[in-house]
Design an enzyme around this catalytic site. Structure first.
Site, PDB file in Angstrom:
ATOM      1  CG  ASP A 161      34.235  -4.335  46.840  1.00 21.35           C
ATOM      2  OD1 ASP A 161      34.051  -3.646  47.859  1.00 21.35           O
ATOM      3  OD2 ASP A 161      34.025  -5.559  46.804  1.00 21.35           O
ATOM      4  CD  GLU A 390      25.752  -6.927  46.488  1.00 17.11           C
ATOM      5  OE1 GLU A 390      25.506  -7.837  45.666  1.00 17.11           O
ATOM      6  OE2 GLU A 390      26.902  -6.693  46.902  1.00 17.11           O
TER       7      GLU A 390
HETATM    8  C1  DGY Z   1      33.427  -9.353  47.458  1.00 19.27           C
HETATM    9  O1  DGY Z   1      33.892 -10.481  47.530  1.00 19.27           O
HETATM   10  O2  DGY Z   1      32.874  -8.889  46.450  1.00 19.27           O
HETATM   11  C2  DGY Z   1      33.433  -8.521  48.650  1.00 19.27           C
HETATM   12  O3  DGY Z   1      32.917  -7.248  48.409  1.00 19.27           O
HETATM   13  C3  DGY Z   1      34.779  -8.436  49.277  1.00 19.27           C
HETATM   14  O4  DGY Z   1      34.593  -7.852  50.517  1.00 19.27           O
END
Ligand code: DGY
Length: 419
Positions: A161, A390
């Site tokens: 992201d 994570e």
């Molecule tokens: C988040 O909400 O951080 C997710 O990575 C979106 O997919």
């Protein structure tokens, strides 16, 4: 109890009746590439459950063939933006973008490792037509001009992201003009998550798809964010090869001509992204028409896909060796020498186990066995130091983001467990 039991217990605790949430609270639904990686973990101790993970994901496939990046199997007040904001989905409410197409690779690995061969064969037989539709969708809707390089419309689609590579293309997207409350910051420290200006633009894009009726052509032509994501291209390519291998063995009647053409196109086109100066394949801003010159782990994934020439692979191996020497905990998601490197912030530096696995797998394919073993040994230190977070601070190995995380537990089970 050893850590293999701890890892299996995380998957059991994150099981929600057939799908696995990445972690409780922060991510309370089914994410596509998390789910594929997680299925590989399930396979090590519950094969029926592993196949069920895939079946549930493909229940949410759109009629276009797209497999959404999130399936909203219910409501949750712990996540934003939820199903009401996205407004997508047919059989199951969903987001309106996809995620790296690692499913066919996971399914092939599961098929090959499965002990219950008849269950595996029946499951793969059912999944193959859906996987072919999924790959056809990528080539048809995301590369309508048949350039060989699929396009991506959202940083969330990359799964990476907040990568520095997306900063500049995202900065051109207008911010949303409505107020909202983020939920992620209630679970994770803000120093490990994206900033608000990025979220404002993530949400503008979500609105944009809805306003355009999720129409592939309108979005392709009008989306203010459109990039060529090397990670996405490479993972799709590798999965396409795995899919063809499965079809040849188990479903020869399926029409795979679209996939064959897509693979040929990418094999040629990927070389337009090669950077002599950087020794890797650069992401590309398709609207500004220029490369995105940041060494992120996505730029190494053509090794995983077998897309690099032997000479390029030599150069990339040297780069990886040097990259790895900068962190004791595996390959940082952004090269530590980059100005935008942040060792703890989401995709701007931390180590992700599944990406390190993909890089090590790619190195092995090209014969760099010792370096692959070094990547694995360094990655294992994350789990030894901090457990199943994570992601991990690339400088200190400290666990970051969500805890008790499914894909970290899964990668530990299928990649790190046997020594
Ligand atoms: C988040 O909400 O951080 C997710 O990575 C979106 O997919």
């Amino acid at each position: 109890m050893n850590w293999q039991d701890d890892a299996a217990n995380i998957l059991l605790a994150n099981d929600r009746d057939g799908h696995t949430v990445p972690t409780d609270g922060l991510y309370p639904f089914q994410w596509s590439w998390d789910s594929a990686i997680t299925a590989l973990g399930w396979l090590t101790f519950d094969e029926a459950r592993a196949w069920r993970e895939a079946a549930v994901m493909f229940d949410g496939q759109w009629d276009t063939g797209m497999v959404p990046h999130i399936l909203f199997h219910g409501d949750s007040s712990t996540y934003f933006p939820g199903p009401d904001v996205w407004g997508g989905g047919q059989r199951i409410p969903s987001s309106a973008i996809s995620q790296p197409a690692v499913w066919a690779t996971a399914i092939r690995m599961m098929y090959e490792a499965a002990k219950d061969k008849s269950l595996a064969e029946a499951s793969v037989q059912t999944l193959l037509p859906m996987l072919v539709d999924y790959h056809d969708w990528w080539y048809r809707d995301r590369d309508p001009d048949e350039t060989g390089l699929v396009r991506s419309f959202h940083p969330w689609e990359s799964g990476m992201d907040n990568s520095p590579a997306w900063d500049d293309p995202l900065a051109r997207v207008p911010p949303v003009d409505w107020e909202y409350q983020r939920r992620d910051l209630g679970h994770v420290d803000s120093s490990e998550r994206p900033h608000k200006p990025e979220y404002d633009r993530y949400l503008y894009l979500v609105d944009f798809y809805k306003k355009n009726g999720f129409d592939a052509k309108r979005i392709y032509e009008g989306c203010p964010y459109r990039v060529i994501d090397v990670g996405l291209v490479a993972i799709l390519h590798r999965a396409g090869k795995d899919l063809l291998a499965l079809c040849r063995e188990l479903h020869r009647d399926l029409d795979v001509s679209g996939i064959v053409a897509g693979l040929e196109g990418t094999t040629e086109a990927i070389h337009s992204l090669w950077s002599e100066d950087d020794s890797c394949f650069l992401n590309y801003d398709d609207i500004a028409d220029k490369p995105l010159p940041f060494r992120t782990t996505a730029t190494l994934l053509p090794l995983f896909a077998g897309l690099a020439t032997a000479e390029q692979a030599d150069r990339m191996a040297a780069l990886i060796e040097e990259w790895l020497s900068a962190s004791a905990f595996g390959i940082a998601s952004t090269h530590p020498a980059e100005e935008r490197y942040e060792p703890q912030r989401y995709w701007r530096g931390p180590v992700w186990l599944h990406i390190n696995w993909m890089i090590a797998d790619g190195l092995t394919q090209y014969g760099f066995h010792d370096l692959a073993a070094d990547v694995r040994a360094a990655t294992k230190k994350c789990v030894d130091a901090s457990g199943f977070y994570e992601y991990f601070d690339a400088d200190s190995g400290k666990g970051c983001g969500g805890g008790s995380f499914s894909w970290t537990a899964a990668v530990a089970l299928y990649w790190l467990a046997d020594d």
